[in-house]
Design a protein around this motif. Sequence first.
Motif, PDB file in Angstrom:
ATOM      1  N   THR A   1      -5.182  -0.019   4.362  1.00 38.39           N
ATOM      2  CA  THR A   1      -4.618  -1.342   4.146  1.00 38.39           C
ATOM      3  C   THR A   1      -3.677  -1.383   2.972  1.00 38.39           C
ATOM      4  O   THR A   1      -3.364  -2.439   2.444  1.00 38.39           O
ATOM      5  N   GLY A   2      -3.214  -0.250   2.509  1.00 42.88           N
ATOM      6  CA  GLY A   2      -2.211  -0.224   1.468  1.00 42.88           C
ATOM      7  C   GLY A   2      -2.764  -0.612   0.120  1.00 42.88           C
ATOM      8  O   GLY A   2      -3.935  -0.445  -0.171  1.00 42.88           O
TER       9      GLY A   2
ATOM     10  N   ALA B   1       5.836   0.456   9.855  1.00 41.47           N
ATOM     11  CA  ALA B   1       5.329  -0.693   9.123  1.00 41.47           C
ATOM     12  C   ALA B   1       6.321  -1.848   9.267  1.00 41.47           C
ATOM     13  O   ALA B   1       7.491  -1.646   9.602  1.00 41.47           O
TER      14      ALA B   1
ATOM     15  N   GLU C   1       0.660  -5.117   1.511  1.00 37.71           N
ATOM     16  CA  GLU C   1      -0.430  -5.003   2.481  1.00 37.71           C
ATOM     17  C   GLU C   1      -1.765  -5.270   1.808  1.00 37.71           C
ATOM     18  O   GLU C   1      -1.886  -5.171   0.596  1.00 37.71           O
TER      19      GLU C   1
ATOM     20  N   THR D   1      -2.721 -10.916   1.636  1.00 40.30           N
ATOM     21  CA  THR D   1      -1.262 -10.835   1.731  1.00 40.30           C
ATOM     22  C   THR D   1      -0.751 -11.600   2.953  1.00 40.30           C
ATOM     23  O   THR D   1      -1.507 -11.953   3.866  1.00 40.30           O
TER      24      THR D   1
ATOM     25  N   LEU E   1       1.071 -10.325   5.207  1.00 35.93           N
ATOM     26  CA  LEU E   1       0.909  -9.445   6.362  1.00 35.93           C
ATOM     27  C   LEU E   1      -0.453  -9.659   7.013  1.00 35.93           C
ATOM     28  O   LEU E   1      -0.568  -9.721   8.246  1.00 35.93           O
ATOM     29  N   ALA E   2      -1.478  -9.797   6.198  1.00 40.78           N
ATOM     30  CA  ALA E   2      -2.819 -10.026   6.724  1.00 40.78           C
ATOM     31  C   ALA E   2      -2.930 -11.400   7.385  1.00 40.78           C
ATOM     32  O   ALA E   2      -3.596 -11.564   8.408  1.00 40.78           O
TER      33      ALA E   2
ATOM     34  N   TYR F   1      -1.441  -0.270  13.976  1.00 36.41           N
ATOM     35  CA  TYR F   1      -0.372  -0.531  13.011  1.00 36.41           C
ATOM     36  C   TYR F   1      -0.211   0.651  12.058  1.00 36.41           C
ATOM     37  O   TYR F   1      -1.183   1.289  11.654  1.00 36.41           O
TER      38      TYR F   1
ATOM     39  N   TYR G   1       0.683   1.688   8.415  1.00 34.63           N
ATOM     40  CA  TYR G   1       0.798   1.119   7.073  1.00 34.63           C
ATOM     41  C   TYR G   1       1.840   1.880   6.250  1.00 34.63           C
ATOM     42  O   TYR G   1       2.243   2.986   6.594  1.00 34.63           O
ATOM     43  N   ASN G   2       2.275   1.244   5.157  1.00 39.55           N
ATOM     44  CA  ASN G   2       3.346   1.808   4.336  1.00 39.55           C
ATOM     45  C   ASN G   2       3.087   3.250   3.924  1.00 39.55           C
ATOM     46  O   ASN G   2       4.007   4.078   3.917  1.00 39.55           O
TER      47      ASN G   2
END
Length: 244
Positions: free
Chosen positions: A39-40, A162, A186, A190, A192-193, A205, A207-208
């Motif tokens: 989750t970054g 991402a 992330e 956030t 994004l969430a 997905y 992630y970064n």
Amino acid sequence: MERKSFLKSLLLGAVSAPVLLTACDKEDTVTPAEGSSDTGSGSGTGTNSGSCTVAPTETEGPFPTKSPASYVRSDITDGRTGYKMTANITIGNTNNNCTSLEGAIVDIWHCDAEGNYSEYGGTNMQSSNYQSVHFLRGRQVTDANGLVSFTTIFPGWYQGRATHIHVHIYDASGKSLKVTQIAFPEGSGTALAAVNGYDKGMSGYTYNSRDNVFSDDTTGIQIATVTGNTTDGFELSIQLNVAA
């Protein structure tokens, strides 16, 4: 009136993005992290503020705007549905201690809530055919504060990448200064969430930290600050520095 006329002629005559001949391998060869639980950073903001560093050069990707000078506009929504987002992008000049760069031309483009791009489609790369429309693409000129603002929607995502926004920056004469991309924070709490991938959710997905464009950004220079909520909309802010 003289400045207005000058800017109008400049925008319409600026260098257009090159015609795509082959898909760019940096964007196309990403392997998605299926079912990833990464989750970054968990931060709601980026870490680029206060850093006088040139923005990383990134691929335009396989879907660059074909005639960017044709889309001089601040509202780039063009009928696409999604959570409203204002994107505030400030351009700084590293040759002048990253002070604001006035008169720079800034193009942005990104996918819609379903992960599709306008001006492309009907192929194995993107099955949905949007070749005849131009949503989520636009151009603006920076003001005295080096700022451009776009009204858009929160981008969706597609396999192998991402969530991101593409940016191409030119000087006032139309000379290309930088092609780069903006990443999103992330983790829990956030934007994004909160968006949660729209109807697609976040299963599969990338992630970064596993994205082929952002994974080498150890300082978070490409991660924007994103605030807001799904009811009132979101606001994205970032400073991108170029050598002008």
